[in-house]
Design a protein around this motif. Structure first.
Motif, PDB file in Angstrom:
ATOM      1  N   CYS A 455      60.850  60.885  -1.967  1.00 29.40           N
ATOM      2  CA  CYS A 455      61.440  62.216  -2.114  1.00 29.40           C
ATOM      3  C   CYS A 455      62.289  62.214  -3.375  1.00 29.40           C
ATOM      4  N   LYS A 457      64.888  63.852  -3.946  1.00 28.75           N
ATOM      5  CA  LYS A 457      66.314  63.857  -3.644  1.00 28.75           C
ATOM      6  C   LYS A 457      66.760  62.604  -2.909  1.00 28.75           C
ATOM      7  N   CYS A 458      65.971  62.199  -1.903  1.00 28.58           N
ATOM      8  CA  CYS A 458      66.434  61.120  -1.020  1.00 28.58           C
ATOM      9  C   CYS A 458      65.905  59.739  -1.419  1.00 28.58           C
ATOM     10  N   CYS A 497      59.627  65.744   3.210  1.00 32.10           N
ATOM     11  CA  CYS A 497      60.556  64.621   3.342  1.00 32.10           C
ATOM     12  C   CYS A 497      61.171  64.658   4.744  1.00 32.10           C
ATOM     13  N   LYS A 499      63.820  63.560   5.731  1.00 36.48           N
ATOM     14  CA  LYS A 499      65.268  63.712   5.724  1.00 36.48           C
ATOM     15  C   LYS A 499      65.680  65.135   5.347  1.00 36.48           C
ATOM     16  N   CYS A 500      65.149  65.645   4.206  1.00 33.63           N
ATOM     17  CA  CYS A 500      65.663  66.909   3.691  1.00 33.63           C
ATOM     18  C   CYS A 500      64.624  68.028   3.733  1.00 33.63           C
ATOM     19  N   SER A 502      62.236  68.774   1.977  1.00 34.87           N
ATOM     20  CA  SER A 502      61.623  69.294   0.749  1.00 34.87           C
ATOM     21  C   SER A 502      60.283  68.591   0.516  1.00 34.87           C
TER      22      SER A 502
HETATM   23 ZN    ZN Z   1      64.406  64.143   0.906  1.00 34.96          ZN
END
Ligand code: ZN
Ligand code: ANZ
Length: 868
Positions: A455, A457-458, A497, A499-500, A502
């Motif tokens: 990801c 972001k993550c 993702c 987690k988030c 996206s």
């Molecule tokens: Zn993420």
């Protein structure tokens, strides 16, 4: 005493021919139906035995090496069952890997289809060998219900911090635009497919941090008492521990940077004349003088190209290349100023990627110094021999030219220098390992997908457990295999993702197949578990594998990775086992005759040779070289298992392979010996079917036996004792079979002075003992003895120690220590009895006449010595 003639008439006997194929088919059907090889959990304090063969890659064809491997394990498993153990003897398929992709491309079919077909075919062949395998525990590493748990374990190790990603160089095919495995790069560094010169390319790769276990993997080799010494040595060498020190050299005009070098010879520190670091060591750019930067760049380019064209990374000692960086460092022990070089003989990945050059005492440093005119300073002098000033001396000795350390011997000096350096903060003791972290990512389709999502972001996010397995996408277009089909499959790789939420991207690398085979032996203890990779109790109860059998080609990597995996998941709390394999047997190779034209290296097919005793090349007439080589298609010396089984039956094939050579030695194929084993089975057949036997159960009372019966009973018990010994621990199948032969021949030669029931008892033991080796014919003969249950459900016979005592023995008569005669005496004869008899013998009397007897020495079982 008179006994009835127990033999059938010749006419009756000839009615019963030995027909292996019929018998074997019938037995296999019967065993399949009855499920007698199902693994039974032990009752009460019953002992367990886990016998395992290294599971095969489903290439499509069983070869003789497989046959040997599985038959060995099968005899061990069968023997243990008969001895009353609960036995686990499973089989599975190491089913991911490159050959399936290649075959799929060649044939235009899906790797999965190809693999499944092969498994079906090989399973049938395995079954025709009569192996006592619990097929309900079959596992296939490419099936989602297995690789789900490979992924689970990967994530477990990920959470434990044992998995990381880093750039590493891979083989890159610039035409096909794909990564190649080492096996796909030929000797000249060209791609096997496109023929392009393979380049090294840095790509992000996944690693398992096996080096965290280096020390443990070395120390625990001590636990492996039942492993072949040579395998342990191979493991030790691969792990490669060196003891020494790390020495820190300050860089001149730079008070922030220093170079650390690992050395096994701190005693030579006064003899350092330069430092040399690996060309791609990060320090190079930081320390090198601006004037030299351009030169350094082009130097790096040339050596990279040189390396790419060679498969091995070992640098040729006669062409070491180096370049001065323009920078200097200080030797901490004597403050001498040292030039800093870069050199291609320094490995980036070993130690610190830097070497303190001691040309007088290290060969590569010596050649390097000679080539570039660097100083050579002797600091060690050998204790015994004289050497010239400029000569290389790599041994230990006494220190010279070393200031305060002069006069110390190397061992003492190593300690003292480390001590001094530790106090002054420029040295520390260090253990260094050759073992590198395990690169597990492959840019291929046919492997277990790495369960990670990238990801923006993550970063790297593990696939949640509930979403496992990450399934391989179905492949329709085989040509996609040219490049990585996972990478090109947007539909598959695009995910959210966890987690988030996206948009993110799946990892498109798959795992090295060694990952799948590093834990399969644990899955066998609980193969159908849907909740976890295995139940902890099951694993603890069955492991370690009591007897692991496989080829020496797996002596290093597979065994090392399995040991590491076991230790890592033990630390993670999944099981309690420290080492996965208690006893290891590496079976020898199956070889057969080859004919080769020595001049052009070509192998010639046997059927093209007119006279096998004087073999000549059919094309050129040249003499051919004859030798035994490992069976292979390219040498035209393979023997198909099915060819042997169809002709002689599986029992003969098994017996031949077990008899021909000790299990750990190479085996030379020989049709005459194959025939020999076939005849032996026929002799047992004739023996058993030739008696008019009725099932009788009688206990043997030794006191009631005739002399011949006693002798038969003694030989039978002796056979039981020694075959039992042969099959315990390190098995000796060949000698066990030869003892079966002795007993068979004895039974065949027996006279009518032996009562039928005693022949029957001996036969019964013989057949039970034959059953691990030749399970089909033993089963058939067992039924012929009048039993209705399987021979494989019987108890292994126990010998009667009393029966072993021979009734008579040959006593040697000596006079003054010289042998003068021998005669048979009963075995419990006393000294008094024997003296009375001996002095009456004519050949004794003649020596004693007119002499005084001083002493008589009697050694029961051996001799009597009359001293006159
Ligand atoms: Zn993420
Ligand atoms: C000075 C020295 C003097 C060395 C001497 C040997 C003999 P093993 O036994 O294999 O562990 N070395 C250290 N790091 C290296 C690297 N990255 N690439 C190539 N060589 C490296 O070898 C340890 C020795 O190999 C070390 O000890 C170092 O040379 C060299 F008379 O240091 B020695």
């Amino acid at each position: 005493m008179k006994a009835q003639n127990p033999y059938k008439s010749a006419a009756d006997v000839s009615l019963e021919r030995y027909e292996p194929l019929k018998i074997e088919a019938r037995c296999q059907r019967m065993w399949d139906k009855s499920g007698i090889y199902k693994t039974i959990e032990p009752v009460e304090d019953q002992k367990r035995f886990y016998a395992l063969s290294m599971f095969p890659y489903p290439s499509g064809n069983l070869h003789m090496g497989h046959v040997r491997n599985y038959v060995i394990t099968d005899v061990i498993a069968r023997y243990r069952r008969l001895c009353g153990y609960a036995v686990l003897h499973p089989m599975g398929w190491d089913a991911f890997g490159l050959p399936a992709e290649n075959a799929a491309m060649e044939r235009g079919i899906n790797p999965s289809t190809w693999t499944k077909q092969n498994i079906k075919k090989m399973k049938k062949e395995l079954k025709s060998l009569g192996l006592s395998i619990d097929w309900e525990r079959e596992i296939t590493t490419c099936s989602p219900d297995y690789y789900k748990w490979t992924q689970y374990l990967f994530l477990r190790l990920y959470k434990d911090g044992l998995v990381y990603q880093k750039e590493a160089s891979v083989n890159w095919d610039p035409i096909d635009k794909t990564v190649l495995a080492n096996e796909q790069v030929d000797e000249e560094g060209k791609s096997w497919r496109s023929g392009a010169t393979v380049e090294k390319k840095n790509l992000k790769q996944w690693f398992l941090e096996i080096t965290r276990y280096s020390r443990k993997l070395i120390d625990d080799i001590n636990i492996l008492e039942n492993w072949p010494e040579k395998v342990k040595i191979m493991q030790l060498n691969w792990l490669g521990m060196s003891k020494g020190a790390e020495i820190e050299f300050k860089i001149v005009d730079n008070n922030r940077l220093s170079i650390k070098a690992f050395t096994t010879r701190p005693d030579t520190l006064h003899g350092v004349s330069y430092l040399v670091i690996a060309p791609d060591n990060k320090l190079v750019d930081k320390i090198s003088n601006n004037k030299y930067k351009e030169q350094i760049q082009s130097f790096r380019k040339t050596i990279n190209n040189n390396n790419n064209n060679k498969k091995s990374r070992i640098v040729d000692e006669h062409s070491l290349n180096g370049l001065f960086t323009g920078a200097y460092a200080i030797n901490p022990i004597n403050n001498e100023k040292l030039e800093i070089w870069i050199g291609d003989y320094v490995l980036t990945e070993y130690g610190t990627g830097a070497v303190m050059g001691v040309p007088a005492h290290d060969k590569r440093d010596y050649l390097f110094a000679k080539k570039y005119g660097l100083k050579i300073k002797r600091v060690i002098t050998p204790d015994k021999k004289e050497i010239n000033d400029d000569e290389l001396y790599i041994g230990e000795g006494t220190l010279i030219n070393s200031g305060e350390m002069n006069g110390l011997d190397s061992k003492k000096a190593k300690k003292e220098i480390i001590k001094l350096g530790t106090r002054q903060f420029w040295a520390k003791e260090k253990e260094q390992y050759k073992l590198r972290d395990w690169l597990i990512s492959r840019q291929r389709y046919w492997g277990c997908p790495i369960p990670i999502i990238h990801c923006n972001k993550c970063g790297s996010v593990p696939v949640p457990e509930n979403d496992l397995p990450v399934l391989l996408p179905k492949l329709d277009h085989i040509k996609e295999l040219n490049t990585n089909p996972l990478k090109n499959n947007q539909e598959w790789s695009k995910v959210k993702c966890p987690k988030c939420n996206s948009i993110a991207k799946r990892e498109t690398d798959t795992m090295d197949t060694f990952m799948c085979s590093s834990w399969y032996f644990i899955r066998f203890t609980d193969p159908n578990n849907r909740e976890s990779p295995f139940n902890k109790n099951n694993a603890n109860n069955w492991l370690p594998v009591n007897h692991y059998v496989g080829g020496i080609e797996h002596a290093i990597l597979h065994l090392l990775y399995s040991r590491f995996f076991t230790k890592a998941i033990r630390e993670s709390g999944l099981l309690d086992t420290e080492e996965p394999f208690d006893r290891l047997l590496t079976q020898g190779m199956v070889q057969s005759l080859t004919f080769r034209n020595k001049r052009n290296g070509k192998f010639i097919q046997t059927n093209e040779i007119k006279d096998l005793y004087k073999p000549k090349d059919p094309n050129t007439g040249e003499d051919l070289e004859v030798s035994f080589q490992k069976m292979s298609k390219s040498k035209y010396n393979g023997v198909e298992p099915s060819y042997v089984i169809d002709r002689y039956g599986a029992d003969t094939a098994r017996m031949f392979i077990l008899f021909k050579a000790p299990a750990e030695k190479d085996l030379e194929w020989d049709d005459a010996d194959l025939e020999g084993q076939h005849r032996f089975i026929q002799r047992i057949w004739k023996l058993t079917t030739g008696f008019c036997l009725k099932k009788k159960s009688s206990k043997i009372k030794i006191s009631e036996l005739t002399n011949s019966e006693k002798e038969l009973n003694r030989i039978t018990n002796q056979t039981i004792k020694s075959i039992s010994e042969d099959l315990e621990e390190n098995p000796h199948f060949n000698t066990a079979i030869s003892k079966l032969m002795v007993l068979t021949n004895y039974l065949l030669s027996i006279n009518v002075d032996v009562r039928e029931e005693y022949i029957y008892i001996a036969l019964k033991h013989l057949i039970v003992m034959l059953s691990p080796f030749a399970p089909h014919v033993a089963e058939e003969l067992w039924l012929k003895l009048g039993y209705t249950d399987s021979v494989h459900l019987q108890k292994w016979p126990r010998y009667d120690p009393e029966a072993l005592i021979a009734d008579q023995y040959e006593l040697v008569i000596q006079i003054n220590g010289k042998v003068r005669g021998r005669f048979m005496v009963k075995s419990n004869i006393t000294k008094d009895e024997i003296e009375k008899i001996v002095i009456k013998k004519d050949y004794v009397k003649k020596w004693l006449e007119g002499k005084q007897t001083k002493r008589i020495i009697f050694v029961p079982g051996k001799l009597i010595n009359i001293v006159i």
